[in-house]
Every structure is written in C-alpha cells, then in structure tokens.
Design a protein around this motif. Structure first.
Motif, short mmCIF file in Angstrom:
data_model
loop_
_atom_site.label_atom_id
_atom_site.label_comp_id
_atom_site.label_asym_id
_atom_site.label_seq_id
_atom_site.Cartn_x
_atom_site.Cartn_y
_atom_site.Cartn_z
N ALA A 42 0.84 -1.21 0.00
CA ALA A 42 0.00 0.00 0.00
C ALA A 42 0.86 1.24 0.00
N GLY A 43 1.81 1.29 0.90
CA GLY A 43 2.67 2.47 1.00
C GLY A 43 3.42 2.74 -0.29
N LEU A 44 4.07 1.70 -0.79
CA LEU A 44 4.92 1.91 -1.97
C LEU A 44 4.10 2.25 -3.21
N LEU A 45 3.01 1.50 -3.41
CA LEU A 45 2.27 1.72 -4.65
C LEU A 45 1.53 3.04 -4.63
N HIS A 46 1.13 3.44 -3.45
CA HIS A 46 0.45 4.72 -3.37
C HIS A 46 1.36 5.84 -3.87
N GLN A 47 2.57 5.82 -3.37
CA GLN A 47 3.53 6.86 -3.78
C GLN A 47 3.79 6.78 -5.27
N LEU A 48 3.95 5.55 -5.76
CA LEU A 48 4.25 5.40 -7.18
C LEU A 48 3.10 5.90 -8.04
N SER B 71 23.40 3.44 1.27
CA SER B 71 22.24 2.57 1.07
C SER B 71 21.54 2.37 2.40
N ARG B 72 20.31 2.57 2.42
CA ARG B 72 19.54 2.37 3.65
C ARG B 72 18.27 1.61 3.36
N GLY B 73 17.75 1.02 4.37
CA GLY B 73 16.48 0.30 4.20
C GLY B 73 15.35 1.07 4.84
N VAL B 74 14.16 0.79 4.42
CA VAL B 74 12.99 1.47 5.00
C VAL B 74 12.07 0.41 5.56
N ASN B 75 11.58 0.67 6.71
CA ASN B 75 10.65 -0.26 7.32
C ASN B 75 9.26 0.35 7.29
N HIS B 76 8.38 -0.41 6.72
CA HIS B 76 7.02 0.14 6.63
C HIS B 76 6.22 -0.22 7.86
N VAL B 77 5.62 0.79 8.39
CA VAL B 77 4.75 0.56 9.54
C VAL B 77 3.38 1.07 9.15
N GLU B 78 2.44 0.47 9.73
CA GLU B 78 1.09 0.92 9.39
C GLU B 78 0.84 2.33 9.85
N GLY B 79 0.17 3.04 9.02
CA GLY B 79 -0.12 4.41 9.41
C GLY B 79 -1.33 4.91 8.67
N GLY B 80 -1.61 6.11 8.80
CA GLY B 80 -2.74 6.68 8.08
C GLY B 80 -4.06 6.53 8.79
#
Lengths: 95, 624
Positions: A42-48, B71-80
């Motif tokens: 959701a996060g990635l595709l939304h931005q894209l 190079s860094r990684g991103v961790n997705h957390v629920e939000g919104g």
C-alpha cells in the motif's frame, strides 16, 4: 454486496495472486494478503501512483492516469487508481 | 621560534568604560622634500595614461559539495489511521473498515475500478502481450567490430570522508602512486590497491601509509583500510585463502593481513632480517599449507617466508650473476614472476635490465641461478609468463616490450618498436594467448594482438594524463584495472572481441611462436659460428685454409658452400688462364696466393646463402 462480488470474481481469475483495496491514506480496506505485506504494498504503490499521475498531468494537464501496470520477472502488479481509493491486483501472467 | 606578545592589565581595570577626549591635531612626522634627490628623478613627458570604460568583472568558481550516498532500508509501519483509532486494536480497525465499506462512494468506485481491472486481467490471461515473436537462435559470428574498451569505474583515492580528515590537518593532500593492484581471487568484485610514493625521499610528514581494499559496487569509500607501519609497495591476495593478503613495505618489511581481523597487519616481519629496500615483488607460492610466499627487492635479495612465522625468512638467495653470492655484486630486483604450474622455477626482473631465471631446488646457492636474459636498457618493470605457453614470457622495460622464449638466451624472439614514453607495466590476457596489455608513462593503455597487427598496438587508449604505474587483468579477462601516479585506479571493460578466444587462435599463436623461436635459433647458431671464425682467424692465417667449420648445421649451408667453392675455383682458373696468356709464370704464384687469401676470406664470410654467393662472385670479379 456488489463489492464482494466484484472482488471475488477478480480473485477467481486464472493467475491472480492477491487483491487489495487501499484508501487514499494508505489504509488497507480489504486484502487477501497478510497485514505487513499489504501495508508495504500500500505504502509503496500509493507513492508510485501519485508520481505516475503527476507525470502524466505534467506532460498534458488535460490528461489523467487511468491504469498502472508494473510487469516484473515474477509477476505483474496492476493498480487501478481513483481519487480516493486504489485497487491493486497481483497476477502471474501465464506464459 | 615563536613570537609572542604579552599584554598585562590589572584585573580591576577590566571592563572600564573608555573615555574619549578631543585634542588638537599634532604633527607626528614632517619629512620635507630633499632637493638633492631631485636629480635622480627622470622627467617623463609625455606620460601615457589609459582610461577604460568597462565594468569590472571577476571570476569565481563554484563546486557543489559532493553528496554522500548511502544505502539504507525502509521499514514500513502501518499508518494513516485516523487519530481516534488505534491500529493495534483489531476491533476498532474492523469497525472502521466496515464503516468505509458501507460508504456509497466506495461501492461505486470499486465497481468501476473492478470492471477496469477485470479487463486487464483477462487480457493478461488471453495473450502474453510482451511475447517475443521472433526468437532468434544464437549465431556464432565472427566479431567484426573494432576492438574497444569502456571505462566502467574510476576509483579516486580521495573520498570526501578522507578529504575532511586530511584537510583539517594539512591543506595539501599528498597524492600517492597506486603501485600494485590485486584482484580478489574468487569474486572479482574486490580490488586491493597498494599506495606508496616511489619518489626518492619524498615522504611528507602527513602522507598517510594506508592502502585500501575497494569494493567495486561502492567506489566512494574503501571497504577496508589497511594500515601498515610503512607504505605498501606491493600487495597480493592469497589465491588459496581469499581473506589473507601479503604486502611488501617501502622499508623492506613484509606484513600480512587477514581481512576478517581488520586493518592492522596480523604480523610483520622483523626489520633486521627483512629487505633493506622497498619490496617490489611479493608473490604467494603453491604449497600444501598455503602460507608460503616469497619476495624480492632492489637490495638484491630474494627471501622466502612462511607467514605463520614472519620473524625470519625460511630461505634466502642473492641475485649475483657471477654466482659468488656476494651482496655487493647483486642486481636489484624490480619484479618477480612465479607460475604455479612450475613450482620450482621462478624469474626475477632486475634494475639493470637483465632477467634471471632461477631454480629453487638447486643444491648450492650458485646453481640456483640457471640463466640470464639481457636485452633491456633499463629496469624490467614487468615480467609475465604466457598462461597458455609457459615457455614464452613477456618483459616490459625501458621503451619496449619484449617476448622471450626460455630456450633462446641471446635475445628476445619478438619485440615492439621503441615508443616515445617509458613502458611501466604489462601482462598477458588470460583468455587469448596472443593478446597482451601494456601501460605507458604518458597515461596510455595499449592492447597488443600480434595475430592481428604486429607493428602497433591493436588498441591504444588514453586513460589519464598522469603516468600509469600498474596494471592488472581480472581472471575472466574482460576487466582490466590500471593505477596511476596520482592514485586513481581506472577499471576498463574490454570489448568482447579482445577477450573471447577466436577460432584457430591457439594454432596460429603456436605457429607464430615456433617460427620466431626457430628464426632466433638460426641467428644464434650463425652468431656462434661467426664468433668461432673470428677467434680462429685471429689465431693464425695460414692454418685457415685447411680448416673447415666444425659445426655444419644445415644441408643448405653445405650445399651452398660446395657450390660456392666450385664457382670460385672455376673463376680462379679462368683468371689464371687469362693472366698466363698475358704475362707469364710469375703471376701464377700470385694467383695461388690470391686463391689462398680468397678462400680464407670466403670461409671467414660464412654467408652461404645463394644470394650472398652471387655477391661474392661479383666481388671476385671486381677484385680481379
């Protein structure tokens, strides 16, 4: 009810791996995958989608994005955008 | 010496307000004009003066600061989620979702999007829209494209990280030469580079001693920094154990590192038993333990080491070609060469231009030196055996590169023309037996393919403006790294035509080498005969008539000689007859003497080929 039907029908097609509906804030409303994957998608595709839409409109302001297809080695991600919601389907195109 | 100025003030006087007061002007200095000096002034009349009506311009340079990329990684957390809903609470989220689903807008939107999506999904299922319609078979083609090479990466030693450190201490950042490159044996994604300043006594105080291991994915920051006690001149990965490296230092010591243990050397050899000059060559040996290596330096010694015990070398050899083992006579070694397939033999290239082939297993030290090959006018900077033909090796030094065969000790079998700049390094291609690379001190990399073109390099690339100091080919033969004098390492990818084996190439290369070797052998034999002739002739003229050359190598020589003499005889007889017709008996004696002298000269000449025979005949005619 109609929504259920539509989504079930899509999910039943050959090769479809997952279906999800995400709202404009990135909250998954309905999904067939686990939560963490859904959140990531959701996060990635939304931005894209936002970026793609702005690209299309930059080039021609009268134009708008209707559909986004990302074909990768493993599968194809299809995004149908709307003002408020996003319908995302992941399919394995059979070859 | 420091100049200091000390101010003293009473504490109670600090912070007092200043009170200013007016006072009239007073003249401090009054220097009246001195009329006696007026005579030394020259009156200028007219005086040129210019006026220009333009705006003043100034020049400024701007350079943005380099951006550090990481190079860094991103961790997705629920939000919104809206504020009132806690995403961890399942009930609340379910309730929210249900609410959304009841929204009319939602239903309409989804229906609409659903149809759209279905269309595409069906499309996907119906036909593969990205199908390749005409799949072509791989055709084995002859590469007709011109050879070329492409720069894929430039590793500049100075990174912004190090820039900041060094510029704080000293504004001039000294650039050091990249003296030696070594590729990681397995992955070929890592490159170890030794940096040192080879100028005589140019060590600046702030020059760092470090050498780096670079990962090709990240040309901005070295993967590992090696910190020896003295700059490294040569550096090699252990082909058996890819974590271990051995390095030869500028002060003659040997050090070895384990990349798993960090940047400081695990062990360093003792100064007393090490070399006394920079260690120019350090190579790993084939051994069961995989811990043996040997090193050579310009102090004339070759030392063997076992890295488990670097306190003293296991063996020593002095490069004295008079075979006396005296260090004073020894030649300084500049390169070292070792072929794992021939573990007892190795070769050393010296400062004096001589290549020494040595046998490690000889009984006595003088016998260790098996043969010498001289031919270069200056130090031999590179020495490499052809990976396909171990008897053929390449030497690079002064202004040429030469190819030698082990059997011919007099001279090289093939050589390039004299270039305008020094050749600094060279190596064979690992995939094609007829291709080799050389670097020059004007910053050019040459690729030679002598099955294609023999007078010039088949590809000549200007890599940079400063001299190139070292060269190393990756094991797959496609990527070559060259280091320059200012420390920049450039990686180039060679076009596939130069790194794929062509048809018949091995055959053609073998044929060419054999041909050249045979030619040199013939020349060598002739030289030997001529020298023998010279020696014999200086011993005595009279006995020469009887003497026939001891060695008669080929049939052609014999036959040609016989014919030649027959022709001479005939000529002389004709002459004699002609003379006796005119003069009389006395001349016959002279003719007889002449004959002896002529035969002696003929034998001395030794040019038995028919072409020369004709020349001789003409000479004879002229003499008569």
């Amino acid at each position: 009810a109609e929504v259920e039907e539509t989504l079930k029908r899509i999910q039943a097609h050959r090769g479809v791996v997952a279906t999800m509906v995400v709202n404009a804030e990135g909250i998954p409303i309905r999904t067939t995958l686990d939560n963490s994957t859904t959140v990531q998608y959701a996060g990635l595709l939304h931005q894209l989608t936002m970026k793609a839409r702005s690209t299309v409109r930059d080039i021609d302001p009268q134009n708008d994005l209707t559909f986004l297809r990302i074909r990768s080695k493993k599968h194809e991600i299809m995004v149908a955008p709307d003002k408020e919601y996003l319908l995302i389907v992941i399919q394995n195109p059979c070859e | 010496m420091e100049i200091m100025y000390v101010y003293t003030r009473k504490r109670s006087e600090f912070g007092r307000p200043c009170s200013f007061s007016d006072r009239p002007a007073e003249v401090n200095v009054d220097i009246p004009p001195d009329p006696s000096m007026a005579s030394s002034f020259i009156l200028r009349n007219p005086v040129d003066s210019y006026v220009q009506h333009t705006s003043d311009m100034s020049e400024h340079e701007v350079n943005t600061e380099r951006v550090e990329v990481e190079s860094r990684g991103v961790n997705h957390v629920e939000g919104g989620w809206p504020k009132d809903i806690n995403p961890q609470e399942v009930e609340q989220t379910i309730r929210f979702r249900k609410k959304v689903e009841k929204d009319e807008n939602y239903v309409n939107t989804i229906t609409h999007l659903g149809t759209l999506m279905e269309h595409c999904v069906k499309q996907n299922n119906a036909i593969n829209i990205y199908e390749e319609y005409f799949e072509e078979e791989e055709m084995v083609e002859v590469e007709d494209e011109p050879p070329s090479a492409k720069t894929i990466n430039v590793i500049s030693k100075l990174t912004s990280f190090f820039d900041v450190l060094l510029s704080k201490r000293d504004p001039n950042v000294t650039k050091r030469t990249a003296t030696h490159l070594s590729w990681h044996p397995d992955t070929c994604k890592k490159l170890a580079v030794a940096y040192s300043s080879l100028e005589f006594q140019q060590n600046m105080k702030n020059m760092s001693f470090d050498s780096y291991i670079w990962d090709l994915e990240n040309p901005n920051k070295p993967e590992l920094v090696l910190r020896p006690s003295s700059p490294l001149v040569s550096l090699e990965y252990n082909p058996k154990d890819s974590h271990v490296l051995v390095g030869g230092c500028y002060n003659g010591q040997m050090a070895y590192w384990d990349t798993r243990k960090g940047g400081l050397p695990v062990e360093v050899s003792a100064v007393e038993v090490s070399h006394r000059d920079p260690v120019y060559g350090a190579i790993w040996l084939q051994s069961k333990t995989g811990t043996e290596c040997f090193s050579a330096s310009t102090d004339g010694q070759v030392l063997w080491w076992d890295i488990r015990k670097l306190a003293e070398p296991t063996e020593m050899l002095v490069l004295d070609i008079t075979r006396k083992g005296l260090l004073e006579n020894a030649l300084g070694a500049v390169t070292l060469e070792f072929e794992p397939t021939m573990p007892t033999k190795f070769m050393v290239g010296t400062e004096q231009g001589i290549v020494i082939a040595c046998n490690r297993k000889a009984k006595t030290p003088p016998e260790k030196i098996t043969s010498t090959y001289s031919g270069h006018h200056g130090p031999v900077y590179a020495l490499a055996r052809n990976p396909f033909y171990p008897k053929i090796f390449l030497t690079v030094g002064d202004w040429t590169a030469r190819i030698w065969s082990e059997e011919i000790k007099e001279s090289s079998i093939m050589w390039t023309k004299y270039h305008l700049s020094y050749l600094t390094d060279g190596c064979w291609s690992t995939v094609r037996p007829a291709v080799f690379f050389t670097t020059r001190s004007d910053g050019t990399l040459d690729v030679w393919d002598f099955l294609f073109k023999q007078n010039d390099p088949s590809l000549s690339l200007k890599v940079c403006d400063e001299p190139l100091s070292s060269l190393r080919l990756q094991d797959n033969g496609c990527v070559v790294g060259c280091g320059s004098k200012l420390g920049t390492v450039t990686l180039l990818e060679i076009s596939s035509g130069l790194c794929t084996l062509q048809r018949n190439e091995k055959m053609l290369a073998t044929a060419m080498f054999e041909r050249e070797t045979k030619r040199e052998k013939i020349l060598e034999a002739r030289h030997r005969e001529m020298r023998l002739k010279e020696r014999a002739r200086s011993e005595g003229q009279g006995s020469e008539v009887e003497e026939r050359p001891v060695e008669s190598p080929q049939e052609v020589l014999d036959r040609a000689r016989k014919e030649f003499f027959e022709v001479i005889e005939v000529e002389l007889q004709r002459q004699a007859r002609a003379e006796t017709q005119h003069l009389g008996g006395k001349v016959k004696d002279r003719a007889g003497e002449e004959e002896a002298a002529v035969v002696a000269a003929a034998q001395g000449e030794e040019s038995q080929l028919p072409k020369d025979k004709e020349e001789e005949e003409e000479e004879e005619k002229d003499a008569a």
